[in-house]
Design a protein around this motif. Structure first.
Motif, short mmCIF file in Angstrom:
data_model
loop_
_atom_site.label_atom_id
_atom_site.label_comp_id
_atom_site.label_asym_id
_atom_site.label_seq_id
_atom_site.Cartn_x
_atom_site.Cartn_y
_atom_site.Cartn_z
N ILE A 210 0.85 -1.19 0.00
CA ILE A 210 0.00 0.00 0.00
C ILE A 210 0.89 1.24 0.00
CG2 ILE A 210 -1.74 1.30 1.26
CD1 ILE A 210 -2.55 -1.35 2.54
N MET A 216 -3.21 5.38 -3.47
CA MET A 216 -3.56 4.23 -4.27
C MET A 216 -5.07 4.06 -4.26
SD MET A 216 -1.52 0.81 -3.76
CE MET A 216 -2.61 -0.39 -3.11
N LYS A 217 -5.64 3.91 -5.41
CA LYS A 217 -7.09 3.84 -5.48
C LYS A 217 -7.59 2.42 -5.59
CE LYS A 217 -8.17 8.21 -7.63
NZ LYS A 217 -8.43 8.82 -8.92
N GLN A 218 -6.80 1.59 -6.18
CA GLN A 218 -7.29 0.24 -6.42
C GLN A 218 -6.11 -0.70 -6.59
OE1 GLN A 218 -9.50 1.09 -9.92
NE2 GLN A 218 -7.72 0.99 -11.25
N ARG A 514 -10.18 8.30 5.29
CA ARG A 514 -11.48 8.89 5.02
C ARG A 514 -11.35 9.92 3.91
NH1 ARG A 514 -15.72 8.46 9.19
NH2 ARG A 514 -15.78 6.21 9.18
N ARG A 516 -9.19 10.17 1.78
CA ARG A 516 -8.89 9.54 0.53
C ARG A 516 -10.17 9.01 -0.10
NH1 ARG A 516 -4.41 6.96 1.87
NH2 ARG A 516 -5.56 5.44 3.07
N ARG A 517 -10.98 8.42 0.77
CA ARG A 517 -12.19 7.84 0.24
C ARG A 517 -13.11 8.91 -0.31
NH1 ARG A 517 -12.68 4.28 4.36
NH2 ARG A 517 -13.87 5.85 5.43
N VAL A 518 -13.22 9.97 0.47
CA VAL A 518 -14.08 11.04 0.02
C VAL A 518 -13.58 11.56 -1.31
CG1 VAL A 518 -14.80 13.37 0.50
CG2 VAL A 518 -14.81 11.68 2.31
N THR A 520 -11.88 10.12 -3.57
CA THR A 520 -12.04 9.24 -4.72
C THR A 520 -13.50 9.07 -5.09
OG1 THR A 520 -12.03 7.37 -3.24
CG2 THR A 520 -9.98 7.86 -4.39
N ALA A 521 -14.33 9.20 -4.08
CA ALA A 521 -15.70 8.83 -4.38
C ALA A 521 -16.64 10.01 -4.52
CB ALA A 521 -16.21 7.91 -3.28
N SER A 522 -16.89 10.67 -3.41
CA SER A 522 -18.02 11.57 -3.45
C SER A 522 -17.69 12.85 -4.23
CB SER A 522 -18.45 11.90 -2.04
OG SER A 522 -17.32 12.13 -1.26
N ASN A 523 -16.49 13.33 -4.03
CA ASN A 523 -16.16 14.56 -4.74
C ASN A 523 -15.55 14.22 -6.08
OD1 ASN A 523 -17.03 16.78 -3.48
ND2 ASN A 523 -15.33 16.80 -2.02
N ASN A 524 -16.31 13.53 -6.82
CA ASN A 524 -15.73 12.89 -7.99
C ASN A 524 -15.01 13.85 -8.91
OD1 ASN A 524 -15.19 10.75 -9.61
ND2 ASN A 524 -16.90 11.23 -10.93
N VAL B 184 -9.70 -3.87 -7.81
CA VAL B 184 -10.41 -3.85 -6.53
C VAL B 184 -10.12 -2.52 -5.86
CG1 VAL B 184 -10.69 -5.01 -4.33
CG2 VAL B 184 -10.15 -6.33 -6.36
N ARG B 185 -11.18 -1.83 -5.48
CA ARG B 185 -11.00 -0.48 -4.95
C ARG B 185 -10.40 -0.50 -3.54
NH1 ARG B 185 -15.15 2.39 -7.93
NH2 ARG B 185 -15.00 1.34 -9.91
N MET B 186 -9.46 0.38 -3.34
CA MET B 186 -8.87 0.49 -2.02
C MET B 186 -9.88 0.99 -0.99
SD MET B 186 -5.95 -0.67 -1.65
CE MET B 186 -5.62 -0.02 -0.01
N ASP B 222 -24.08 15.12 -2.07
CA ASP B 222 -22.94 14.87 -2.96
C ASP B 222 -22.55 13.39 -2.95
OD1 ASP B 222 -20.15 15.95 -0.90
OD2 ASP B 222 -21.92 14.76 -0.44
N SER B 225 -23.00 11.65 -6.15
CA SER B 225 -22.40 12.24 -7.35
C SER B 225 -21.95 11.20 -8.36
CB SER B 225 -21.23 13.13 -6.95
OG SER B 225 -20.29 12.36 -6.27
#
Lengths: 702, 466
Positions: A210, A216-218, A514, A516-518, A520-524, B184-186, B222, B225
């Protein structure tokens, strides 16, 4: 008690092995199978514990007043190992001396012990190749580093491994992995990894480190593995202590693949991705017991706390691993040795270890800390979550928080050592000094010649600020390592809070993930721009570096860059940043490898590649931006100021930079003097400016 | 907790040539009872009060006919209300369209499953799920050795370990093609550090869902999104999210459980895997259909109805089932087979492991081994068929010898496809391709819809997806 028992068990086992061997009429083979060799790598091949490890090898650093190597030996004794080979590299003399004088060299020791010198090795791979060349390995062996704390009973692990080996000769390795939460405090941030295992057999089919810094996203899996395995467990919750059972094939494979260095990153990854070798690696998952490796300051802290709070039982301070230790356990996880002098009004709070001969004076409060032997602690001192080794003197009213103070150091009265600081051997800190959290002080100089840093240690102090320069140049993960290897994780970027720092670090990691997750995901949309920019910088820099290294045509390099720029919709600013990073990097490499002097290096690179900037730098604003970028880049290079000077000169000659822009940058741009580094790196420029203006005058007068 | 059932009746592409517009998959007999019967009976055993049967508009008529004339008349108690609704479109949109009809938490069922798993187990599993579980899906492992592994091609199902008390679905990927990497997503691995990728789990298409799932708009603010962005790409509004196979809807809900860090009580999708001791078959291919018949035969061997019509010397094994009005001549033997109603078998026929539907006429000395014979087929004297599938109303000529073939008439469809043997395989493949398309990425769903390969394709997507 532990080792003796282990010794007997080991001895018995060997005997039993012999008996059955005779019965089975296959004497040699069975006999050999029952004996277990262990290879202990005493060196970590890292610099995370510097400056402490400049003077002492990592495996001899004390953890709760007992050298780390003792914990490793204790584990090996419990595991029933009968032959230990210690591979020494740095500070080999100290390790040899220590082992020779330890109880492990006594006839009563449960295993035979031998030290092997491997002075040239700079990685695990080198050590393994050395071992292979020496032909010391005769059977399956246990490979560990000299800095593990572990109480896993090993019979089951070994039996499983042998069973697999008997069935399939290609099962060359079993990794012992401990299950925990992904944010566990003994999980080293920089070295955690994702393991993909076959759910039924625990065969490891994919290994991915990692990379915290690179967001790292995936992870990507080869579809081929789905044809071979029906159910795959993807695990992000293992603590990998690098405790492996290896077959003799492993060192041989290291020899065959001379570029393998790291046991996980190179070896495991290499074996798993190679179709040709056909070797397999398995994992053994430990759920109940304790296993951790002290591989960074952060884990040093976490493991110390675990030892104090008895997670590692039976390996605790009061089991007195060393012959002369006299620790006794008291309520609240307090361990005290005999012969401690405590003043009436001092307070020793819970989770504290105090070594023999230490004296603590009135009004001092010690909480959650480890104090070595023969320390002198003055009045009204406050020590919290700190690690103070032997013979340290702490004068009155000092405050020490979450720091490591090594043997023989002196902390002056009313001084304050902030969380994360390291005060190495025999450093003397004067009264009323504040030692910042990111400072590492040492007295060890090596070949350098430096004056005492009076800023850091005060007028009467003794010591220097240690700067870890060697890694910055080569390792692009430098930042990551620094961030994650500090005693206090990422303290710099965090507002110091009152909570104990282990929770802070866990929180921080959590928050990080968190975030990182945000992102990558929500704030696309924003995230994708961010990552685009980042990936552009990386790719563009790589592109230029490739062009330079392989001596491409200039036009081709420029074309590649502009294609990239359009593909990623990047700004010219980023193109410039990437190109500068690549070219200055090249220059710096030439200088550092002593190939060329600064001036020649700059000229050789920029005369060839400078024209790239013609397509990146247009008007004056661009030029100023460009200058700032170079300046910023040079701050992190060795001899940055001279690189900067020659680069400006060279680019001026090529008419990429105009006089007007240079002057505006120098005299008017506020960013130029943004911080101390920027000012420092520009120190040689005025001389050149003088030359420029005189030259102009001359040409004017002509 | 009361439930409502929705039974989805697809056209059964994989079962060609057995199915036809007159005989949709739902009415294909298994042990002489239409497939749909077993699904309805399962619902009855679960104690449900209301069932909606959804089928394509072309199949609506025969199915309603069966419900009113066949099923309802058979039932002694009328406690369960059965309603037939025609719908053409994706399964996701279908569920959304039924919003008004669904008043309670609902169970989604395919019409083509045969199992000895008690319905109560499934309902209980869902009831015992943690509060945040919005729905539970049932997966099964193929237990049949005879099944062609190629036709199964399960997706990659990512879930928390099944050994957990409440395993959870995390993601579904289509099976990767040769050179595709599986990513696979981290973010998932940080949220669920123990994840398992299974390639052996098959979707049963049985889902128990809370009614509030119908209002699901994939998070709010959001957090939505990703979905919104992709649907914008697809060029549609909110409705688009549901215009895709139900499995994709489930997958998106499952993904939402780890994709957004927003709140701790995100909805999750629970999983239940049919335990090894129970059998579960979905009749999606001819071989599965044959196995389903055998499974019923095995289960009900002690309740064989008395054979109504036999001639002298015909031997019908106790492991076989023969429908009403069938006549058999001398020295004919039937083993491990199911024979429909009103058939006429000649002399010295041997049947073993076959499924023979209604009104089939066999000449003398016909040998059938592991065959499926459609309605009204005529097989002339001395024909020997092994492992063949014969379309309804086909005439097998005298002394024909065939092995592992599909015999079908020259219907309009048949004319287009010249190579009969590969028909089945080709169908399967096209099935698969479409599946991969929908699952690939959310924005691909539109493509499938606009592919416009005629009603057939649409219908197939509609129900047969898995």
């Amino acid at each position: 008690m532990g080792p003796k028992k282990g010794g007997q068990a080991g001895g018995n086992k060997a005997k039993v092995g012999k008996q059955t061997a005779q019965q089975n009429a296959a004497p040699e083979e069975t006999d050999q199978d029952e004996r277990l060799q262990a290879i202990v790598l005493s060196d970590s091949y890292q610099t995370r514990f510097q400056p402490l490890t400049l003077e002492t090898p990592r495996c001899l650093l004390p953890l709760c007043n007992t050298p780390l190597l003792e914990y490793t030996f204790e584990f090996l004794a419990l595991a029933g190992v009968s032959e230990v080979i210690v591979v020494c590299c740095a500070h080999a003399d100290q390790i040899q001396e220590y082992i020779a004088n330890s109880r492990w060299s006594n006839p009563s020791s449960p295993f035979t012990i031998e030290t092997v010198l491997s002075p040239e090795s700079v990685s695990v791979g080198d050590a393994m190749r050395d071992l292979d060349a020496k032909g010391l390995i005769t059977s399956d062996f246990l490979l560990v580093s000299g800095d593990i704390v572990c109480n896993v009973p090993f019979d089951k692990v070994l039996a499983d491994h042998r069973q697999r080996r008997a069935k399939d000769k290609n099962a060359i390795m079993t990794m012992v992995l401990r299950e925990a939460s992904p944010f566990h405090r003994t999980r080293a941030r920089a070295e955690s990894a994702i393991f993909v295992l076959d759910e039924q057999t625990n065969q490891c089919v994919h290994y991915e480190e990692i990379k915290t810094r690179k967001h790292m996203k995936q992870i990507s899996l080869d579809p081929e593995i789905f044809n071979k395995h029906t159910d795959l467990a993807i695990r992000n919750d293992f603590i990998d202590c690098h405790i492996d059972i290896c077959s003799p094939d492993v060192p041989a494979l290291f020899t065959e693949n001379f570029d393998y260095n790291h046991i996980r990153k190179d070896f495991v990854h290499g074996i798993l991705t190679s179709d040709l070798l056909g070797k397999t690696i398995f994992a053994h998952i430990v759920t109940d017991n304790y296993a951790a490796r002290v591989r960074s300051l952060q884990t040093y802290d976490a493991v110390s706390k675990d030892v104090i709070s008895r997670w590692t039982y039976p390996i605790t301070p009061d089991s007195n691993l060393l012959a002369d230790q006299t620790f006794q356990y008291q309520r609240g996880h307090i361990y005290k040795e005999d012969g401690i002098v405590l003043a009436r009004s001092c307070r020793i709070n819970s989770c504290t270890v105090v070594g023999a001969g230490t004296a603590v004076d009135d009004g001092t409060v010690i909480t959650g800390s480890v104090i070595g032997r023969r320390c002198k602690i003055g009045k009204n001192v406050s020590i919290r979550s700190a690690y103070i080794w032997d013979d340290v003197t702490i004068e009155d009213d000092a405050i020490i928080e979450s720091a490591i103070i090594a043997n023989g150091a002196v902390i002056g009265a009313s001084s304050h050592v902030a969380p994360g600081a390291i005060v190495s051997y025999n450093v003397k800190i004067d009264a009323n000094i504040i030692v910042d959290g990111n400072k590492r002080l040492t007295k060890y100089l090596g070949e350098e010649d430096k004056k005492v840093d009076t800023d850091a240690v005060g007028e009467d102090g003794d010591g220097y600020v240690y700067e870890d320069a060697s890694e910055a140049e080569e390792d692009d993960d430098y930042e990551e390592i620094v961030n994650s290897s500090g005693l206090v994780y990422n303290m710099a970027s965090l507002n110091a809070s009152d909570t104990s720092f282990s929770t802070v670090s866990a929180d921080q990691a959590h928050r990080k993930s968190r975030r990182r997750r945000v992102s990558t995901a929500s704030n696309n949309t924003i995230a994708s721009e961010d990552s685009d920019e980042e990936s552009f910088l990386r790719e563009a820099q790589a592109s230029v570096e490739r062009a330079v290294a392989e001596n491409h045509d200039l036009d081709i390099a420029a074309l590649e860059l502009s294609t990239l720029r359009m593909a990623k919709n990047a700004q010219f600013h980023e193109v410039r940043a990437a190109t500068i990073a690549a070219l200055i990097g090249r220059i710096s490499h030439l200088i550092n490898s002593n190939t060329l002097k600064a001036r020649a290096a700059v000229e050789s690179v920029l005369n060839r590649w400078g024209p790239l900037f013609r397509r990146q730098v247009f008007d004056q604003a661009d030029q100023i931006d460009f200058l700032l970028l170079i300046q910023r880049d040079c701050t992190r290079r060795m001899q940055g100021s001279s690189i900067l000077l020659h680069a400006i000169n060279c680019l001026y000659d090529q008419d990429i930079l105009e006089e007007e822009a240079i002057l505006t940058w120098w005299y008017q741009d506020p960013q130029r003097k943004e911080d101390a580094d920027m000012v420092k790196v520009g120190e040689l420029v005025p001389r050149w400016l003088d030359w420029l203006t005189t030259a102009e005058e001359e040409s004017d007068s002509e | 907790m009361e439930f409502q059932a929705i039974i989805l009746c697809g056209p059964g592409k994989g079962l060609e040539p057995l199915v036809s517009p007159l005989l949709p998959k739902a009415l294909l007999p298994i042990a002489n009872k239409p497939m749909l019967y077993y699904a309805l009976e399962w619902c009855q055993r679960a104690g449900l009060s209301s069932v909606v049967v959804v089928c394509s508009s072309s199949a609506e008529q025969p199915i309603s006919k069966y419900i009113t004339l066949g099923y309802n008349s058979m039932q002694t108690s009328k406690s369960m209300k059965v309603e037939v609704v025609a719908h053409d479109g994706e399964t996701g949109s279908l569920v959304k369209a039924l919003k008004d009809k669904i008043k309670l938490d609902f169970i989604l069922l395919p019409c083509d499953f045969i199992t000895d798993l008690p319905p109560q187990t499934v309902v209980d599993v869902h009831r015992n799920q943690p509060l945040k579980t919005i729905g539970t899906g049932i997966w099964y492992k193929n237990s049949l050795d005879t099944m062609d592994k190629q036709t199964l091609k399960p997706d990659l199902t990512i879930h928390t370990p099944i050994s957990n008390p409440h395993p959870q679905l995390l993601d579904i990927y289509p099976r990767p093609k040769a050179n595709d990497q599986v990513h696979v997503r981290m973010s998932m691995l940080w949220e669920y550090p123990q994840a398992t990728i299974s390639t052996s789990l098959l979707e049963s298409f049985i889902y128990v869902f809370s009614r509030k799932a119908l209002d699901y708009d994939f998070g709010d603010g959001d957090a939505a999104s990703i979905i919104t962005v992709t649907s914008e790409k697809g060029g549609g509004g909110e409705s688009l999210k549901w215009k895709k196979p139900w499995t994709s809807v489930v997958r998106d809900i499952a993904r939402d459980s780890w994709r957004h860090a927003k709140s701790a009580d995100r909805d999750t999708v629970g999983m239940y895997v049919v335990p090894q001791e129970h059998s579960f078959i979905r009749c999606k291919s001819v071989s599965a259909y044959l196995e389903a018949n055998r499974l019923i035969l095995k289960q009900s061997s002690y309740t064989l109805p008395p054979t109504t019509a036999t001639a002298n010397g015909a031997a019908i094994g106790r492991d076989s089932l023969v429908g009403i009005g069938t006549v058999m001549e001398e020295k004919t033997s039937v083993k491990r087979s199911i024979v429909g109603a009103d058939c006429i078998f000649g002399r010295e026929c041997r049947l073993s492991g076959c499924v023979v539907m209604d009104g089939v006429v066999l000449g003398d000395g016909v040998h059938l081994d592991n065959c499926i014979i459609g309605n009204g087929v005529i097989i002339e004297d001395k024909a020997r068929l092994v492992g063949c599938t014969v379309e309804g109303r086909y005439v097998v000529r005298e002394a024909t010898q065939s092995k592992n073939e599909i015999l079908r008439g020259y219907s309009a469809e048949g004319l287009l496809d010249t190579s009969d043997e590969y028909e089945d395989e080709a169908d399967e493949e096209s099935d698969e391709d479409e599946d991969e398309d929908d699952d690939d990425e959310v924005d691909d769903n539109d493509l499938v819809e606009s592919e416009g390969e005629g009603i057939d394709v649409d219908d197939d997507d509609l129900f047969d997806r898995s």
